[in-house]
Design an enzyme around this catalytic site. Structure first.
Site, PDB file in Angstrom:
ATOM      1  N   GLU A  21       0.815  -1.213   0.000  1.00 56.80           N
ATOM      2  CA  GLU A  21       0.000   0.000   0.000  1.00 56.80           C
ATOM      3  C   GLU A  21       0.853   1.269   0.000  1.00 56.80           C
ATOM      4  O   GLU A  21       0.510   2.261  -0.646  1.00 56.80           O
ATOM      5  CB  GLU A  21      -0.927  -0.003   1.216  1.00 56.80           C
ATOM      6  CG  GLU A  21      -2.000  -1.082   1.193  1.00 56.80           C
ATOM      7  CD  GLU A  21      -1.570  -2.363   1.895  1.00 56.80           C
ATOM      8  OE1 GLU A  21      -2.444  -3.065   2.425  1.00 56.80           O
ATOM      9  OE2 GLU A  21      -0.347  -2.654   1.905  1.00 56.80           O
ATOM     10  N   LEU A  22       1.962   1.234   0.743  1.00 54.09           N
ATOM     11  CA  LEU A  22       2.809   2.426   0.808  1.00 54.09           C
ATOM     12  C   LEU A  22       3.441   2.732  -0.542  1.00 54.09           C
ATOM     13  O   LEU A  22       3.508   3.896  -0.956  1.00 54.09           O
ATOM     14  CB  LEU A  22       3.896   2.252   1.875  1.00 54.09           C
ATOM     15  CG  LEU A  22       4.832   3.437   2.069  1.00 54.09           C
ATOM     16  CD1 LEU A  22       4.062   4.687   2.462  1.00 54.09           C
ATOM     17  CD2 LEU A  22       5.904   3.114   3.108  1.00 54.09           C
ATOM     18  N   HIS A 692      28.078  -6.370 -13.841  1.00 52.02           N
ATOM     19  CA  HIS A 692      27.565  -5.086 -13.358  1.00 52.02           C
ATOM     20  C   HIS A 692      27.402  -5.131 -11.851  1.00 52.02           C
ATOM     21  O   HIS A 692      26.950  -6.132 -11.298  1.00 52.02           O
ATOM     22  CB  HIS A 692      26.214  -4.766 -14.004  1.00 52.02           C
ATOM     23  CG  HIS A 692      25.533  -3.583 -13.385  1.00 52.02           C
ATOM     24  ND1 HIS A 692      26.030  -2.307 -13.506  1.00 52.02           N
ATOM     25  CD2 HIS A 692      24.429  -3.479 -12.602  1.00 52.02           C
ATOM     26  CE1 HIS A 692      25.247  -1.466 -12.851  1.00 52.02           C
ATOM     27  NE2 HIS A 692      24.274  -2.158 -12.293  1.00 52.02           N
ATOM     28  N   CYS A 694      26.216  -2.394  -8.449  1.00 51.75           N
ATOM     29  CA  CYS A 694      25.597  -1.080  -8.231  1.00 51.75           C
ATOM     30  C   CYS A 694      25.434  -0.757  -6.760  1.00 51.75           C
ATOM     31  O   CYS A 694      25.265  -1.633  -5.929  1.00 51.75           O
ATOM     32  CB  CYS A 694      24.240  -1.008  -8.926  1.00 51.75           C
ATOM     33  SG  CYS A 694      23.042  -2.237  -8.385  1.00 51.75           S
ATOM     34  N   GLU A 716      28.104   1.745 -10.484  1.00 56.66           N
ATOM     35  CA  GLU A 716      27.451   2.996 -10.133  1.00 56.66           C
ATOM     36  C   GLU A 716      28.496   4.019  -9.724  1.00 56.66           C
ATOM     37  O   GLU A 716      29.337   3.748  -8.876  1.00 56.66           O
ATOM     38  CB  GLU A 716      26.482   2.773  -8.975  1.00 56.66           C
ATOM     39  CG  GLU A 716      25.812   4.038  -8.464  1.00 56.66           C
ATOM     40  CD  GLU A 716      26.651   4.821  -7.465  1.00 56.66           C
ATOM     41  OE1 GLU A 716      26.610   6.059  -7.532  1.00 56.66           O
ATOM     42  OE2 GLU A 716      27.357   4.206  -6.656  1.00 56.66           O
ATOM     43  N   HIS A 745      18.038   5.995 -10.443  1.00 62.35           N
ATOM     44  CA  HIS A 745      17.138   5.963  -9.303  1.00 62.35           C
ATOM     45  C   HIS A 745      16.514   7.326  -9.020  1.00 62.35           C
ATOM     46  O   HIS A 745      15.790   7.497  -8.038  1.00 62.35           O
ATOM     47  CB  HIS A 745      17.874   5.456  -8.059  1.00 62.35           C
ATOM     48  CG  HIS A 745      18.243   4.004  -8.160  1.00 62.35           C
ATOM     49  ND1 HIS A 745      19.404   3.572  -8.764  1.00 62.35           N
ATOM     50  CD2 HIS A 745      17.598   2.882  -7.770  1.00 62.35           C
ATOM     51  CE1 HIS A 745      19.467   2.260  -8.721  1.00 62.35           C
ATOM     52  NE2 HIS A 745      18.383   1.816  -8.128  1.00 62.35           N
TER      53      HIS A 745
END
EC number: 2.1.1.14
Length: 807
Positions: A21-22, A692, A694, A716, A745
Site C-alpha cells: 500500500e505504501l 555489473h 551497483c 554505479e 534511481h
C-alpha cells in the site's frame, strides 16, 4: 517451576504493507495523482495496522515507519539537510523527497530553481534524435511532471550487508544540527491514542556519523567524529523530549558495534552514552547483523538500561555477556531470525534459552534478531504455495507468533504450548527429510566441478581484448545500457493477463516480442553501440531465473522494501539447484535477428542470485552458490553457441554479501569470485564477458573484482560523483570499465556536459580506450519520457568524448 516473566518486543516492522500500500500511495503522490493528505492517511492506516499486528508484545516499536528511509528520517530529525534543498519552498515532506529522489511531487518545485548541473536547461542537449520512434509505441505516455525539475538526490548505498538501501547523511565542516522531533512525537501520540505500549526507535548518534560521508570540497579530510560534540546536545534534547512525553523505554540502534571499530570510534561510543545518561529515560541499546566479539565488554558497560544482541548471528556472545552485563541491566536476545523466512526450530531455541532465562529472570527480553523490515509481512496471504513448503516458512506476523510461543514456554513452561511445539516439530522434521530439498545428481555434479570446471579464461585479458576489438569493431567510449528498459503499463497488463489465464502463452510471447522490437528500434535510433533486448518478459532479475531453476519456490505477496517505493519479492531457495532448460537463449536470438549491432545476453550471476534470495540455512552459503554457478554456466555456454558474442553476468550484490568484519572477507571473496569464474570462464577469447555492480562501496575490494577477470565491468558512480573511482589512484584495474553517468534511481535527466565531466574524471584514472559510457543500473523503474532524453544525451556525451580524445 518459578515463573520468569521474560518480556517481548520487536525492533521494527515492515512498513510497506501486506499489499504494498505504501508503494502505491507514494508513487501516486509523486505523479501528482494524489494529495499529501491522502499519502499521510495511508501512512497513518499502515502504522495503526502494524501496531495491531504486534499487539500482545510488551513493547512495540514506534518511529520505525518511514515514507522513504529511516536514516533519512534521522537526518531530518537532526536538522541535517543538504544545502542544496534548504532554499526550496514547501514543507519538510517536499524537501524530504527532494533529498531522497531528486524531486517531490508535481507543483511543489518553485519556478526558476533548477538542480545543480544534473538536469538540462530547456532545449539544451535534451532533444531526441530526429526520427525517433513514437514514444507511445513503447508505452511512453506524456508525463504529468516536468523532467527538468529537481535537485541532486542524496547518495544511496546498502544498509550493512542487506539489500536495503539508505540515503547517506552528508557532512561538512559547517554542518550544524537542530532538533525537529515532530515526526517521532506525532507517531508516539498516535500510538498512545491506540493504547500501544510504545518504545520509540532511533538511530544512534555514533552509527549515524559512521554511516554518513563528508561532502565538503574545502575540507575533504574532515573527521566525522569531530561533529560528535555538536550532535550530542541534539540527541540529548530528543531524549528529553521523549522523556517529557512520558516514554519509559527508547530503543537506540548502534549496529556499528558488530563491526571492527578503531579506538577512536570505541571512545566515541563511550563518550556519547556517558553524555546521554543525564536524561532520565531507559535506553535499550540495540545491535544486530552480527556478533559483538571484541566490542562485547564496551557494549555491556555503556551506561544504558539494556542491551540487545542478535542471537542468530551472534549467539556465541550471549553467555559471555551474562558475566559482563551488570546485574541491573536488561539483556534482549534476538532469537527469531529477522532476515530469513524459515520457521524457527522452537525446541532447539528453548534448549539453549531456558538456562539463560533461569539466570536472568525478568531481566530477559525476547525479540527477533533485527527489524522485520527485511522479511515479508504475512504468510497467510500465500495461497499459491503448496502446503508442505508453506509449513516450513514464517513471515513477519508469523515470526511474532513464534516469539509469543517462546515467551510463553519460558514464562509458563513448555506444557503451556505443547500443541504449538508439536506442530513446529513436525514442520522442522518435514523439511529436514524432504527429497525435494536434496538432489543427489546436483551434489554429484558439484563434486565433479571441484576438480574439472575451469575457473580461468583461455587467455589473459590483453589477448582477449585484441580478439574482441577485431570481432565487434566498437568505437572509443562505446555506449550501452545495463539491461532493462521501462516496464510499461502495457507490459505489466500483459503479464497480469497471462498469469490470470486471460491470454495464452503464444499471445503473451507475441506481446513481449513486440516490446523487444520496440526497444531495439529505439536503441538503434538513439545510436547506442551495444544493444540489449530490454527484458520485458522479466518480472525481476532474480525471480525470472529462479522460476526456471529447480530448487526455487515463489511467493505471491512476499514483498520487501529495497528503497523508497521500490519493493522486491525474493525467491525462496529451498533445495539443490539445477537448470532443466535454457532460460534466455530464445529471447537473445530473436533480439539479435532485429539488428546488426552486437546484442548482449543478460544473466544474473550466482552470487546475486544467492544474496537476493531467501537462502536455505541447512548448508553453507558457498555450497548453494556453487550450485547456482554450475546452472548459470550452462546458460552462458548455450548463449555463446547461439551466436551471442557479448554476455553480461550481473553481480550487483557481490559486495552486499561481504561479512561486516574484515577478518572474514577473504573467505567470502574467495568462494564468491570462484563462483563467478565457474559461471563465466568457459567461453572463447572473442566472447566478451560483462558484469555489473551497483550502489555499494567497492574501493576496498578492487583486487577481488579484478580477480573476477570480466572483460568489462559497469558500476554505479553518478550519485557519488565518481568517488568510487578513487580506488584507481592506488589500484591499477586491468580490464575495461563503464562508470555510470546516469543516475537511474532519480527522475532527473542529466545534462550532456554533466556526463562528459564525469567521464573526464574517469579518464584521469583509467585509459580512455578502456572506458565505456552507460547508466548506473537498469532502466526498468524509469519512464520512457525520462529514459529517451537521458540516453540521447549519453550518446551525445560519448561523441563529444571521442572528439576530445581523438588521436
Amino acid at each position: 517451576m518459578e515463573k520468569i516473566m521474560a518480556s517481548t518486543h520487536s525492533l521494527g516492522f515492515p512498513r510497506i504493507g501486506a499489499r504494498r500500500e505504501l508503494k502505491f500511495a507514494l508513487e501516486a503522490y509523486w505523479r501528482g495523482e494524489s494529495s499529501r493528505e491522502a499519502l499521510q492517511q495511508v501512512g497513518a492506516e499502515l502504522r495503526s495496522r502494524h501496531w495491531q499486528d504486534q499487539s500482545g508484545l510488551d513493547w512495540v516499536p514506534v518511529g520505525d515507519f518511514s515514507f522513504y528511509d529511516q536514516v533519512l528520517d534521522m537526518s531530518f530529525t537532526l536538522g541535517n539537510l543538504p544545502a542544496r534543498v534548504r532554499g526550496y519552498a514547501g514543507d519538510d515532506l517536499d524537501n524530504y523527497f527532494r533529498v531522497a529522489r531528486g524531486r517531490s511531487a508535481p507543483g511543489t518545485e518553485p519556478a526558476g530553481q533548477e538542480s545543480q548541473a544534473v538536469v538540462p536547461a530547456s532545449g539544451q542537449d535534451s532533444t531526441l534524435a530526429e526520427g525517433s520512434v513514437d514514444k507511445a509505441a513503447c508505452g511512453c505516455e506524456p508525463g504529468t511532471h516536468d523532467v527538468e525539475a529537481g535537485v541532486a538526490a542524496g547518495e544511496m548505498t546498502k544498509w550493512f550487508d542487506t539489500n536495503y538501501h539508505y540515503i547517506v547523511p552528508e557532512f561538512g565542516a559547517d554542518t550544524t544540527f537542530r532538533l525537529d522531533p515532530s515526526r517521532i512525537l506525532a507517531q508516539l501520540a498516535e500510538a498512545r491514542a491506540q493504547g500501544v505500549a510504545a518504545k520509540p526507535v532511533l538511530l544512534g548518534p555514533v552509527s549515524y556519523l559512521a554511516l554518513g560521508k563528508v561532502r565538503d570540497a574545502a575540507h575533504p579530510d574532515l573527521d566525522r567524529l569531530s561533529l560528535l560534540p555538536r550532535l550530542l546536545p541534539v540527541y540529548t534534547e530528543l531524549l528529553q523530549a521523549l522523556a517529557d512525553a512520558g516514554v519509559e523505554w527508547v530503543q537506540v540502534d548502534e549496529p556499528i558495534l558488530v563491526t571492527e571499530l578503531s579506538p577512536d570510534w570505541q571512545h566515541a561510543l563511550n563518550l556519547a552514552y556517558h553524555h546521554l545518561k543525564s536524561v532520565r529515560i531507559k535506553v535499550l541499546l540495540a545491535t544486530y547483523f552480527g556478533p559483538l566479539k571484541e566490542n562485547a565488554w564496551l557494549a555491556a558497560n555503556l551506561p544504558v538500561a539494556g542491551l540487545h544482541l542478535d542471537a542468530i548471528r551472534g549467539r556465541e556472545d550471549a553467555k559471555p555477556l551474562l558475566n559482563l552485563l551488570p546485574t541491573h541491566k536488561v539483556l534482549s536476545l534476538g532469537v527469531i531470525d529477522g532476515r530469513n523466512i524459515w520457521k524457527t526450530d522452537l525446541e532447539a531455541v528453548l534448549d539453549w534459552l531456558e538456562p539463560v532465562a533461569a539466570r536472568l529472570g525478568d531481566r530477559l527480553w525476547l525479540a527477533p534478531s533485527c527489524s522485520l523490515l527485511h522479511v515479508p509481512v504475512d504468510l497467510a496471504s500465500e495461497d499459491g504455495l503448496d502446503a508442505e513448503l508453506k509449513s516450513w516458512l514464517a513471515f513477519a506476523r508469523q515470526k511474532l507468533d513464534e516469539l509469543r510461543v517462546l515467551a510463553r514456554a519460558i514464562n509458563e513452561g513448555r506444557d503451556a504450548v505443547r500443541d504449538e511445539l508439536a506442530a513446529n516439530r513436525q514442520a522442522i522434521e518435514s523439511r529436514r527429510r524432504s527429497p525435494r530439498v536434496h538432489n543427489p545428481a546436483v551434489q554429484a555434479a558439484l563434486a565433479q566441478c571441484a576438480t574439472e570446471a575451469a575457473t580461468t579464461r583461455q587467455s589473459p585479458y590483453a589477448v582477449r581484448a585484441q580478439r574482441q576489438r577485431a570481432r565487434f569493431q566498437l568505437p572509443m567510449f562505446p555506449t550501452t545500457t545495463i539491461g532493462s528498459f521501462p516496464q510499461t503499463a502495457e507490459i505489466r497488463q500483459a503479464r497480469r493477463q497471462f498469469k490470470a489465464g486471460e491470454i495464452d502463452a503464444a499471445a503473451y510471447e507475441q506481446a513481449m516480442r513486440a516490446e523487444v522490437a520496440c526497444c531495439v528500434r529505439e536503441q538503434e535510433t538513439l545510436g547506442l553501440d551495444v544493444l540489449v533486448h530490454g527484458e520485458p518478459e522479466r518480472n525481476d532479475m532474480v525471480e525470472y531465473f529462479g522460476e526456471q531453476l529447480e530448487g526455487y519456490a515463489f511467493s505471491r505477496f512476499g514483498w520487501v522494501q529495497s528503497y523508497g517505493s521500490r519493493c522486491v519479492k525474493p525467491p525462496i531457495l529451498f533445495g539443490d539447484i539445477s537448470r532443466p532448460d535454457p532460460m534466455t537463449v530464445a529471447w537473445a536470438q530473436y533480439a539479435q535477428l532485429l539488428t546488426k549491432r552486437p546484442m548482449k545476453g543478460m544473466l544474473t550471476g550466482p552470487v546475486t542470485m544467492l544474496n537476493w534470495s531467501f537462502v536455505r540455512d541447512d548448508q553453507p552459503r558457498a555450497t548453494t552458490c556453487r550450485q547456482l554457478a554450475l546452472a548459470i554456466r550452462q546458460e552462458v555456454l548455450d548463449l555463446e553457441k547461439a551466436g551471442i558474442g557479448i554476455i553480461q553476468i550481473d553481480e550487483a550484490a557481490l559486495r552486499e554479501g561481504l561479512p561486516l568484519r574484515r577478518a572474514q572477507w577473504q573467505e567470502y571473496l574467495g568462494w564468491a569470485v570462484e563462483c563467478f569464474c565457474i559461471t563465466a570462464n568457459g567461453v572463447a577469447d572473442d566472447t566478451q564477458i560483462h558484469t555489473h555492480m551497483c550502489y555499494s562501496e567497492f574501493n576496498d575490494i578492487m583486487p577481488a573484482i579484478a580477480a573476477m577477470d570480466a572483460d568489462v565491468i559497469t558500476i554505479e558512480t553518478s550519485r557519488s560523483d565518481m568517488e568510487l573511482l578513487d580506488a584507481f589512484d592506488d589500484f591499477s584495474y586491468p580490464n575495461e570499465i563503464g562508470p555510470g553517468v546516469y543516475d537511474i534511481h532519480s527522475p532527473n535527466v542529466p545534462t550532456v556536459q554533466h556526463m562528459v565531466d564525469l567521464m573526464e574524471k574517469a579518464a584521469q584514472r583509467i585509459p580512455a580506450e578502456r572506458l565505456w559510457v552507460n547508466p548506473d543500473c537498469g532502466l526498468k523503474t524509469r519512464q520512457w519520457l525520462e529514459v529517451l532524453p537521458a540516453l540521447a544525451g549519453m550518446v551525445q556525451a560519448a561523441r563529444r568524448l571521442r572528439e576530445q580524445h581523438a588521436g
